[in-house]
Design a protein around this motif. Sequence first.
Motif, short mmCIF file in Angstrom:
data_model
loop_
_atom_site.label_atom_id
_atom_site.label_comp_id
_atom_site.label_asym_id
_atom_site.label_seq_id
_atom_site.Cartn_x
_atom_site.Cartn_y
_atom_site.Cartn_z
N VAL A 116 5.55 -7.00 -19.17
CA VAL A 116 4.75 -8.09 -18.60
C VAL A 116 3.38 -7.60 -18.14
O VAL A 116 2.35 -8.24 -18.42
CB VAL A 116 5.51 -8.75 -17.43
N SER A 149 -0.16 -15.31 -11.29
CA SER A 149 1.29 -15.17 -11.44
C SER A 149 1.85 -16.18 -12.44
O SER A 149 2.85 -15.90 -13.11
CB SER A 149 1.99 -15.33 -10.09
N ASP A 150 1.19 -17.33 -12.59
CA ASP A 150 1.61 -18.29 -13.61
C ASP A 150 1.44 -17.70 -15.01
O ASP A 150 2.30 -17.88 -15.88
CB ASP A 150 0.79 -19.58 -13.50
N TYR A 152 1.47 -14.44 -15.69
CA TYR A 152 2.51 -13.42 -15.80
C TYR A 152 3.84 -14.05 -16.24
O TYR A 152 4.56 -13.51 -17.09
CB TYR A 152 2.73 -12.72 -14.45
N LYS A 153 4.15 -15.20 -15.66
CA LYS A 153 5.41 -15.88 -16.00
C LYS A 153 5.38 -16.37 -17.45
O LYS A 153 6.38 -16.23 -18.18
CB LYS A 153 5.64 -17.07 -15.07
N ARG A 154 4.26 -16.90 -17.88
CA ARG A 154 4.16 -17.35 -19.27
C ARG A 154 4.23 -16.19 -20.25
O ARG A 154 4.77 -16.31 -21.35
CB ARG A 154 2.88 -18.16 -19.47
N ALA A 156 5.97 -13.43 -19.65
CA ALA A 156 7.40 -13.08 -19.69
C ALA A 156 8.16 -14.01 -20.61
O ALA A 156 9.04 -13.58 -21.37
CB ALA A 156 7.99 -13.13 -18.27
N ASP A 157 7.84 -15.29 -20.56
CA ASP A 157 8.54 -16.27 -21.41
C ASP A 157 8.31 -16.01 -22.89
O ASP A 157 9.24 -16.08 -23.70
CB ASP A 157 8.09 -17.69 -21.06
N TYR A 194 6.04 -10.17 -7.78
CA TYR A 194 5.40 -10.73 -8.96
C TYR A 194 5.74 -10.03 -10.28
O TYR A 194 5.53 -10.61 -11.35
CB TYR A 194 3.87 -10.71 -8.78
N LEU A 198 10.16 -10.62 -13.28
CA LEU A 198 9.80 -10.93 -14.66
C LEU A 198 10.25 -9.83 -15.61
O LEU A 198 10.71 -10.10 -16.73
CB LEU A 198 8.30 -11.17 -14.77
N GLN A 201 13.80 -10.48 -16.09
CA GLN A 201 14.00 -11.65 -16.95
C GLN A 201 14.01 -11.23 -18.42
O GLN A 201 14.90 -11.64 -19.19
CB GLN A 201 12.89 -12.67 -16.72
#
Length: 321
Positions: A116, A149-150, A152-154, A156-157, A194, A198, A201
């Motif tokens: 990530v 962080s949004d 970072y999450k995308r 990870a997805d 943060y 992830l 995940q």
Amino acid sequence: MIRMKGRERVIAAIKKEPVDSIPSSFSLHFPKGCEYGDQGVAAHLDFFEKTDTDIYKIMNENLLPHCDGIHCGNDWKNIPAFSKKDTWLTRQIDMVKGILEKSDSDKFSMGTLHGVVASSLHLIEKTYGYDMGRLVMPEHLRQNKIAVSDVYKRVADILCVLVEEYMKAGVDAVYYAALGGEYRYYTDEEFAEYIEPLDKQVMTAIRENGGYCFLHICKDRLNMKRYAGYNEYADVVNWGVYEAPFSIEEGKKLFPGTTIMGGLANRSGVLVEGTEEEIQEAVKGIITSNGKTGFILGADCTIPTEIEYWRVKAAATAARE
């Protein structure tokens, strides 16, 4: 013991079962022009044939695309969505399929996944450069935690999507290269909030899709304790024994139950500078020190692009003796 095939040997090492000899894994960044396509396939097959390691680790130079105009935390809101149809992802999977179609099926195969933090860095690296980009990332996070962080999450997805595509292509494992554990960038609290969830995940996705998870902890001056909670998500752990620095003995205590991969320095030392006899003796010494259970011979990280392939083969051969 009956002589094992490469794939059998690696899986036995992962499961901490008896092995006929120690399996090995080494990788490098191939020259420019070998990132994908026929040249990428050919470069990998040549390396595999000439080094004869038990693990075929497929590199990944197909990175998340650079985004212009990212100058502060608020700008991260402008980073566009990612898709499984993106060129960077389809090129990587096409190359993986091409390699697997032509490689020895008795070997253990592994796809590389930039974690990530590394993948998020790729979005801004051309603007800042690698070293400055590493400093900028936590600063941008502190400026706008929600926006950064949004992303970072995308990231990870979409990495989970790449995991799915890797496993559909037929690899046995995914090598997850984690960044963020260095003392000089994120704080312990930022890492825990943060980054760690992830990383876990994506590592969870590797196992849920039927793969073995190889956790690589990258770079130097590491706070290895940040990764203590990763133990149950990984099947194999590899880090910079010399670079971190953090010894194999310390690693066995931090990651109980997992198989350890490593033993050799990647950019200096006997593998890069020694004679064939010196490499063989060093490998035998490493195996004597660590035993034959739950161990895979490897290096701290990628070895030099220009390294002579006979050096890697000498190490892999010595591990089998």
